[in-house]
Motif scaffolding. Structure first.
Motif, PDB file in Angstrom:
ATOM      1  N   ASP A 138      12.598  25.678  32.151  1.00 20.40           N
ATOM      2  CA  ASP A 138      11.137  24.938  31.901  1.00 20.40           C
ATOM      3  C   ASP A 138      10.276  25.540  30.952  1.00 20.40           C
ATOM      4  OD1 ASP A 138      10.929  27.318  33.767  1.00 20.40           O
ATOM      5  OD2 ASP A 138       8.903  26.320  34.345  1.00 20.40           O
ATOM      6  N   PHE A 139      10.578  26.958  30.638  1.00 23.31           N
ATOM      7  CA  PHE A 139       9.827  27.410  29.270  1.00 23.31           C
ATOM      8  C   PHE A 139       9.772  26.358  28.042  1.00 23.31           C
ATOM      9  CE2 PHE A 139       9.766  29.366  25.214  1.00 23.31           C
ATOM     10  CZ  PHE A 139       9.094  30.358  25.350  1.00 23.31           C
ATOM     11  N   PHE A 140      10.827  25.589  27.929  1.00 22.30           N
ATOM     12  CA  PHE A 140      11.003  24.484  26.849  1.00 22.30           C
ATOM     13  C   PHE A 140      10.447  23.218  27.213  1.00 22.30           C
ATOM     14  CE2 PHE A 140      14.426  27.808  25.928  1.00 22.30           C
ATOM     15  CZ  PHE A 140      14.186  28.394  24.793  1.00 22.30           C
ATOM     16  N   SER A 141      10.650  22.859  28.230  1.00 26.36           N
ATOM     17  CA  SER A 141      10.211  21.714  28.794  1.00 26.36           C
ATOM     18  C   SER A 141       8.713  21.521  28.620  1.00 26.36           C
ATOM     19  CB  SER A 141      11.021  21.166  30.094  1.00 26.36           C
ATOM     20  OG  SER A 141      10.798  22.050  30.955  1.00 26.36           O
ATOM     21  N   THR A 142       8.228  22.541  29.192  1.00 29.98           N
ATOM     22  CA  THR A 142       6.959  22.882  29.033  1.00 29.98           C
ATOM     23  C   THR A 142       6.126  23.019  27.654  1.00 29.98           C
ATOM     24  OG1 THR A 142       6.740  23.662  31.303  1.00 29.98           O
ATOM     25  CG2 THR A 142       4.886  24.145  30.101  1.00 29.98           C
ATOM     26  N   PHE A 152      16.195  16.221  28.787  1.00 29.19           N
ATOM     27  CA  PHE A 152      16.199  17.988  28.994  1.00 29.19           C
ATOM     28  C   PHE A 152      16.775  18.155  30.363  1.00 29.19           C
ATOM     29  CE2 PHE A 152      14.826  21.976  29.288  1.00 29.19           C
ATOM     30  CZ  PHE A 152      14.947  22.524  28.145  1.00 29.19           C
ATOM     31  N   LEU A 153      17.762  18.983  30.626  1.00 26.75           N
ATOM     32  CA  LEU A 153      18.318  19.188  31.812  1.00 26.75           C
ATOM     33  C   LEU A 153      17.976  20.639  32.129  1.00 26.75           C
ATOM     34  CD1 LEU A 153      22.059  17.666  31.635  1.00 26.75           C
ATOM     35  CD2 LEU A 153      19.774  16.627  32.350  1.00 26.75           C
ATOM     36  N   ASP A 154      17.526  20.938  33.202  1.00 26.93           N
ATOM     37  CA  ASP A 154      17.411  22.176  33.728  1.00 26.93           C
ATOM     38  C   ASP A 154      18.561  23.231  33.757  1.00 26.93           C
ATOM     39  OD1 ASP A 154      17.134  24.307  36.399  1.00 26.93           O
ATOM     40  OD2 ASP A 154      15.287  23.758  35.478  1.00 26.93           O
ATOM     41  N   SER A 155      18.371  24.561  33.326  1.00 24.01           N
ATOM     42  CA  SER A 155      19.374  25.558  33.170  1.00 24.01           C
ATOM     43  C   SER A 155      20.188  25.474  34.626  1.00 24.01           C
ATOM     44  CB  SER A 155      18.753  26.855  33.088  1.00 24.01           C
ATOM     45  OG  SER A 155      18.266  26.955  31.981  1.00 24.01           O
ATOM     46  N   ALA A 156      19.679  25.081  35.656  1.00 25.38           N
ATOM     47  CA  ALA A 156      20.560  25.152  36.861  1.00 25.38           C
ATOM     48  C   ALA A 156      21.670  24.069  36.876  1.00 25.38           C
ATOM     49  CB  ALA A 156      19.761  25.122  38.028  1.00 25.38           C
ATOM     50  N   HIS A 157      21.628  23.170  35.842  1.00 25.63           N
ATOM     51  CA  HIS A 157      22.514  22.105  35.973  1.00 25.63           C
ATOM     52  C   HIS A 157      24.011  22.307  36.110  1.00 25.63           C
ATOM     53  CE1 HIS A 157      22.973  17.650  35.570  1.00 25.63           C
ATOM     54  NE2 HIS A 157      23.783  17.748  34.956  1.00 25.63           N
ATOM     55  N   GLY A 158      24.337  23.390  35.333  1.00 31.45           N
ATOM     56  CA  GLY A 158      25.958  23.788  35.413  1.00 31.45           C
ATOM     57  C   GLY A 158      26.231  24.850  34.526  1.00 31.45           C
ATOM     58  N   ASP A 159      27.577  25.177  34.209  1.00 31.90           N
ATOM     59  CA  ASP A 159      28.124  26.254  33.247  1.00 31.90           C
ATOM     60  C   ASP A 159      27.858  25.694  31.919  1.00 31.90           C
ATOM     61  OD1 ASP A 159      29.588  28.645  32.675  1.00 31.90           O
ATOM     62  OD2 ASP A 159      30.985  26.838  32.004  1.00 31.90           O
ATOM     63  N   VAL A 160      27.297  26.472  30.826  1.00 28.36           N
ATOM     64  CA  VAL A 160      27.161  26.034  29.600  1.00 28.36           C
ATOM     65  C   VAL A 160      28.247  25.517  28.837  1.00 28.36           C
ATOM     66  CG1 VAL A 160      26.315  26.489  27.416  1.00 28.36           C
ATOM     67  CG2 VAL A 160      24.812  27.203  29.317  1.00 28.36           C
ATOM     68  N   GLY A 214      11.554  35.561  44.362  1.00 25.26           N
ATOM     69  CA  GLY A 214      12.537  34.973  43.227  1.00 25.26           C
ATOM     70  C   GLY A 214      12.358  33.509  43.246  1.00 25.26           C
ATOM     71  N   LEU A 215      11.991  32.674  42.125  1.00 24.18           N
ATOM     72  CA  LEU A 215      11.949  31.182  42.312  1.00 24.18           C
ATOM     73  C   LEU A 215      12.613  30.856  40.734  1.00 24.18           C
ATOM     74  CD1 LEU A 215       8.008  31.157  42.818  1.00 24.18           C
ATOM     75  CD2 LEU A 215       9.896  30.331  44.234  1.00 24.18           C
ATOM     76  N   PRO A 216      13.077  29.430  40.777  1.00 24.21           N
ATOM     77  CA  PRO A 216      14.031  28.923  39.637  1.00 24.21           C
ATOM     78  C   PRO A 216      13.360  28.635  38.411  1.00 24.21           C
ATOM     79  CG  PRO A 216      13.613  27.131  41.285  1.00 24.21           C
ATOM     80  CD  PRO A 216      12.924  28.467  41.799  1.00 24.21           C
ATOM     81  N   HIS A 217      11.923  28.510  38.542  1.00 18.96           N
ATOM     82  CA  HIS A 217      11.341  28.148  37.232  1.00 18.96           C
ATOM     83  C   HIS A 217       9.891  29.143  36.729  1.00 18.96           C
ATOM     84  CE1 HIS A 217      12.766  24.268  39.151  1.00 18.96           C
ATOM     85  NE2 HIS A 217      13.420  24.309  37.933  1.00 18.96           N
ATOM     86  N   PHE A 218       9.608  29.246  35.490  1.00 16.06           N
ATOM     87  CA  PHE A 218       8.447  29.977  35.109  1.00 16.06           C
ATOM     88  C   PHE A 218       7.316  29.085  35.741  1.00 16.06           C
ATOM     89  CE2 PHE A 218      11.672  30.807  31.520  1.00 16.06           C
ATOM     90  CZ  PHE A 218      11.598  32.298  31.878  1.00 16.06           C
ATOM     91  N   GLN A 219       7.343  27.778  35.737  1.00 16.54           N
ATOM     92  CA  GLN A 219       5.761  27.409  36.186  1.00 16.54           C
ATOM     93  C   GLN A 219       5.873  27.742  37.663  1.00 16.54           C
ATOM     94  OE1 GLN A 219       5.904  23.043  36.994  1.00 16.54           O
ATOM     95  NE2 GLN A 219       3.863  22.992  36.469  1.00 16.54           N
ATOM     96  N   GLY A 263       5.750  18.365  22.692  1.00 12.31           N
ATOM     97  CA  GLY A 263       5.474  18.001  21.207  1.00 12.31           C
ATOM     98  C   GLY A 263       6.336  17.409  20.352  1.00 12.31           C
ATOM     99  N   LEU A 264       7.735  17.937  20.718  1.00 12.92           N
ATOM    100  CA  LEU A 264       8.998  17.467  19.992  1.00 12.92           C
ATOM    101  C   LEU A 264       9.136  15.854  20.363  1.00 12.92           C
ATOM    102  CD1 LEU A 264      11.649  17.633  18.451  1.00 12.92           C
ATOM    103  CD2 LEU A 264      12.885  18.617  20.484  1.00 12.92           C
ATOM    104  N   ALA A 265       8.765  15.559  21.708  1.00  8.67           N
ATOM    105  CA  ALA A 265       8.835  13.958  21.891  1.00  8.67           C
ATOM    106  C   ALA A 265       7.966  13.200  21.276  1.00  8.67           C
ATOM    107  CB  ALA A 265       8.472  13.847  23.560  1.00  8.67           C
ATOM    108  N   ALA A 266       6.615  13.604  21.155  1.00  6.26           N
ATOM    109  CA  ALA A 266       5.525  12.942  20.144  1.00  6.26           C
ATOM    110  C   ALA A 266       5.943  12.815  18.889  1.00  6.26           C
ATOM    111  CB  ALA A 266       4.427  13.615  20.208  1.00  6.26           C
TER     112      ALA A 266
END
Length: 306
Positions: free
Chosen positions: A105-109, A130-138, A230-235, A114-117
């Motif tokens: 969420d570093f990037f989605s935030t 944009f998918l969260d890192s937890a979505h699966g194996d890269v 421990g939490l899954p998002h920076f936010q 700005g990129l979408a605009a």
């Protein structure tokens, strides 16, 4: 099945269903109505004598036969696209294309708004997801073309994965404004080592591992901090710190961006800050695709502006 009479257009529908796991979204990807996709799927099932996709809740789950077939179909379509269009220029102003990114969420935030605009103004036909890192194996997601780009810390990846460094991400310590234990310490100054290690801390973790780069740096000097959350998002880490006596080490770019809204003061680590790289990963089969090269440049430029 007689391959000579097989409708190869069905393979585009199959590939869209593998990517989207949804009849509706698959139709949007290939420009067909939901009934048309359903009809194509029925023809595929008859031709291949397999269900191919089974509905489970809101998703269409591929059968083992579909999973086996998917990489062959995708490679064939990619090769055909490169053969037909590989030398053509990509014009973002008129292009109709979809890209899927994966990251924290570093990037989605910080990057995606700005990129979408920018894309709405310069490339209105581009769809971005944009998918969260937890979505699966890269590795698997890149291999399946479920994602176009992964924005991640350094990963152990196969040699068919290409990558480039986007930036380095040193840490800042964040604490709630007026934190009792840090009240006499001016924001921006280093927290003494003993005090830093004694304070309860939160960490962003996808795997559930309650340690990271800061803990490795501390261990190198024989020190240990007290991670209790421990939490899954920076936010969520930032919000938890802003409402409690916890502190946390966050990427400095993120910490600065959310400090006012989350009610945080920033401090320095008591040790030299680790500065891990953040890289962009993609499948090497897309190295020379004009559309893919364009989205890589756009993302890298947007990240550089941080």
């Amino acid at each position: 099945m007689n391959f000579q009479t097989f409708d190869l257009n069905l393979l585009r529908v199959f590939d869209a269903l593998i990517r989207e796991r949804s009849v509706t979204r698959a139709g949007e990807r290939v420009g067909l109505s939901q009934p048309a996709v359903s009809a194509a799927l029925a023809r595929l099932r008859a031709a291949l004598d397999d269900q191919l996709f089974i509905r489970r809740g809101p998703e269409m789950t591929p059968t083992p036969r579909a999973e086996t077939l998917a990489p062959f179909v995708r490679d064939a379509l990619n090769n055909l696209e490169r053969g037909l269009f590989g030398d053509q220029r990509f014009d973002p102003a008129t292009a109709q294309a979809s890209f899927t990114l994966l990251g924290a969420d570093f990037f989605s935030t910080l990057v995606l708004p700005g990129l979408a605009a920018r894309l709405r103004a310069e490339a209105p036909g581009i769809r971005l997801r944009f998918l969260d890192s937890a979505h699966g194996d890269v590795d698997r997601l890149l291999l399946d073309d479920a994602i176009d780009l992964a924005l991640e810390r350094p990963l152990q990846v196969p040699d068919w994965v290409s990558s480039q460094v986007l930036f380095v991400s040193p840490f800042a310590v964040v604490a709630a404004k007026g934190h009792d234990a840090l009240r006499d310490l001016p924001p921006g100054s280093p927290i003494p080592l003993e005090q830093f290690c004694a304070l309860p801390q939160a960490i962003r973790t996808i795997s559930g591992d309650m340690s990271g780069d800061v803990d490795e740096a501390l261990a190198a000097i024989g020190a240990r901090r007290e991670v209790v959350l421990g939490l899954p998002h920076f936010q969520s880490v930032a919000l938890a710190v802003g409402r409690s006596d916890l502190i946390a080490a966050l990427p400095v770019q993120y910490a600065r961006a959310v400090a006012v809204e989350a009610g945080l003061d920033l401090f320095q680590l008591p040790i030299p800050s680790p500065a891990p790289e953040v890289r962009m990963y993609w499948h090497s089969r897309h190295d020379k695709r004009p559309a893919h090269a364009w989205i890589r440049r756009v993302v890298a430029t947007a990240v550089a502006e941080l």
